[in-house]
Design a protein around this motif. Structure first.
Motif, PDB file in Angstrom:
ATOM      1  N   TYR A  35       0.838  -1.187   0.000  1.00  0.00           N
ATOM      2  CA  TYR A  35       0.000   0.000   0.000  1.00  0.00           C
ATOM      3  C   TYR A  35       0.880   1.247   0.000  1.00  0.00           C
ATOM      4  O   TYR A  35       2.014   1.223   0.456  1.00  0.00           O
ATOM      5  N   GLN A  37       0.494   5.353   1.403  1.00  0.00           N
ATOM      6  CA  GLN A  37      -0.337   6.234   2.225  1.00  0.00           C
ATOM      7  C   GLN A  37       0.189   7.653   2.108  1.00  0.00           C
ATOM      8  O   GLN A  37       1.343   7.937   2.417  1.00  0.00           O
ATOM      9  N   PRO A  39      -0.535  11.956   2.852  1.00  0.00           N
ATOM     10  CA  PRO A  39      -1.127  12.772   3.922  1.00  0.00           C
ATOM     11  C   PRO A  39      -2.629  12.966   3.750  1.00  0.00           C
ATOM     12  O   PRO A  39      -3.100  13.351   2.683  1.00  0.00           O
ATOM     13  N   MET A  41      -4.837  10.862   3.482  1.00  0.00           N
ATOM     14  CA  MET A  41      -5.480   9.835   2.665  1.00  0.00           C
ATOM     15  C   MET A  41      -5.464   8.506   3.393  1.00  0.00           C
ATOM     16  O   MET A  41      -4.693   8.276   4.298  1.00  0.00           O
ATOM     17  N   GLY A  42      -6.302   7.645   2.957  1.00  0.00           N
ATOM     18  CA  GLY A  42      -6.273   6.297   3.495  1.00  0.00           C
ATOM     19  C   GLY A  42      -5.195   5.485   2.820  1.00  0.00           C
ATOM     20  O   GLY A  42      -4.288   6.007   2.174  1.00  0.00           O
ATOM     21  N   LEU A  43      -5.291   4.213   2.967  1.00  0.00           N
ATOM     22  CA  LEU A  43      -4.356   3.283   2.352  1.00  0.00           C
ATOM     23  C   LEU A  43      -4.839   2.923   0.948  1.00  0.00           C
ATOM     24  O   LEU A  43      -5.984   2.523   0.770  1.00  0.00           O
ATOM     25  N   PHE A  90       3.475   0.820   2.918  1.00  0.00           N
ATOM     26  CA  PHE A  90       3.232  -0.221   3.909  1.00  0.00           C
ATOM     27  C   PHE A  90       3.034  -1.556   3.218  1.00  0.00           C
ATOM     28  O   PHE A  90       2.312  -1.670   2.231  1.00  0.00           O
TER      29      PHE A  90
END
Lengths: 114, 113
Positions: A35, A37, A39, A41-43, A90
């Motif tokens: 993933y 990520q 700022p 924002m989600g994943l 991530f």
């Protein structure tokens, strides 16, 4: 049992450079994910793998490649880095025993592309 | 998940009070939901999950409520502590499906000591 580990923790690249992010898990999980990520924002899923030797595109795959040569490792490659790829990356894994389910995340890799 | 722009919704709670974090999920076919907690500089951590055949599930100091009628999920944290300060994400999935979890954009919980 280290869970999910990521290497490196932080990297600075110049535009056009390439690099590989390494993810390793010691939980014998079948499924692995990458993933990004940003700022606020989600994943967002880049690529994922449901088993050794298999990969699939996620929501934002462009500019990235992946490989899953060994069950415990999932590599994310940037062939020609762009400033838009500045992000926190991530890796996650899940057992796959019941399809896509609870994922366990690594600590993240912060990438800055200048 | 939530429709937010660059700024996460923020919930500020006094230490010791209860917190309620909400999530509107998008797919009426989703039947599995998870809450994650992400502390600053760390990866997301699993908190609690719930399947669609349940309306409520309790963990240690946390409760997840599911309202399928309005496609709404909430996470309740009892007696909120400073260590609960983090960004909380909900995620949804169709367990029999062939697609990974879909994450919401998150809510920042700030605990005031």
């Amino acid at each position: 049992n280290a869970g999910v580990t990521q290497t490196p923790k932080f990297r600075v690249l110049k535009t056009g450079q390439s690099m590989t992010l390494l993810c390793a898990q010691d939980m014998n999980h079948e499924y692995m994910y990458w993933y990004r990520q940003d700022p606020g924002m989600g994943l967002r899923l880049i690529h994922y793998s449901v088993g050794e030797g298999t990969t699939a595109k996620g929501e934002v795959p462009d500019g990235y490649n992946v490989s899953r040569l060994k069950k415990q490792n999932f590599l994310l490659g940037l062939e020609s880095a762009a400033p838009s790829q500045t992000s926190v990356y991530f890796c996650a894994s899940s057992s796959g025993l019941a399809g896509f389910e609870t994922q366990y995340f690594g600590p993240g890799t912060r990438l800055l592309v200048l | 998940g939530e429709s937010v722009g660059l700024h996460l919704p923020t919930l500020s709670v006094q230490e010791g009070d209860n917190s309620i974090i909400n999530c509107a999920y998008s797919n009426s076919a989703s039947d599995y939901f998870i809450w994650y907690k992400q502390e600053s500089g760390k990866g997301p951590q699993f908190i609690i999950d719930i399947r669609s055949n349940m309306d409520k599930r309790q963990g240690q100091r946390v409760t997840v409520l599911l309202n399928k009628t309005v496609k709404h999920l909430s996470l309740q944290i009892a007696a909120t502590q400073p260590g609960d300060s983090a960004v909380y994400f909900c995620a949804e999935n169709i367990r029999s499906g062939n697609t990974p979890l879909v994450f919401g954009k998150g809510t920042r919980l700030s605990v005031i000591a």
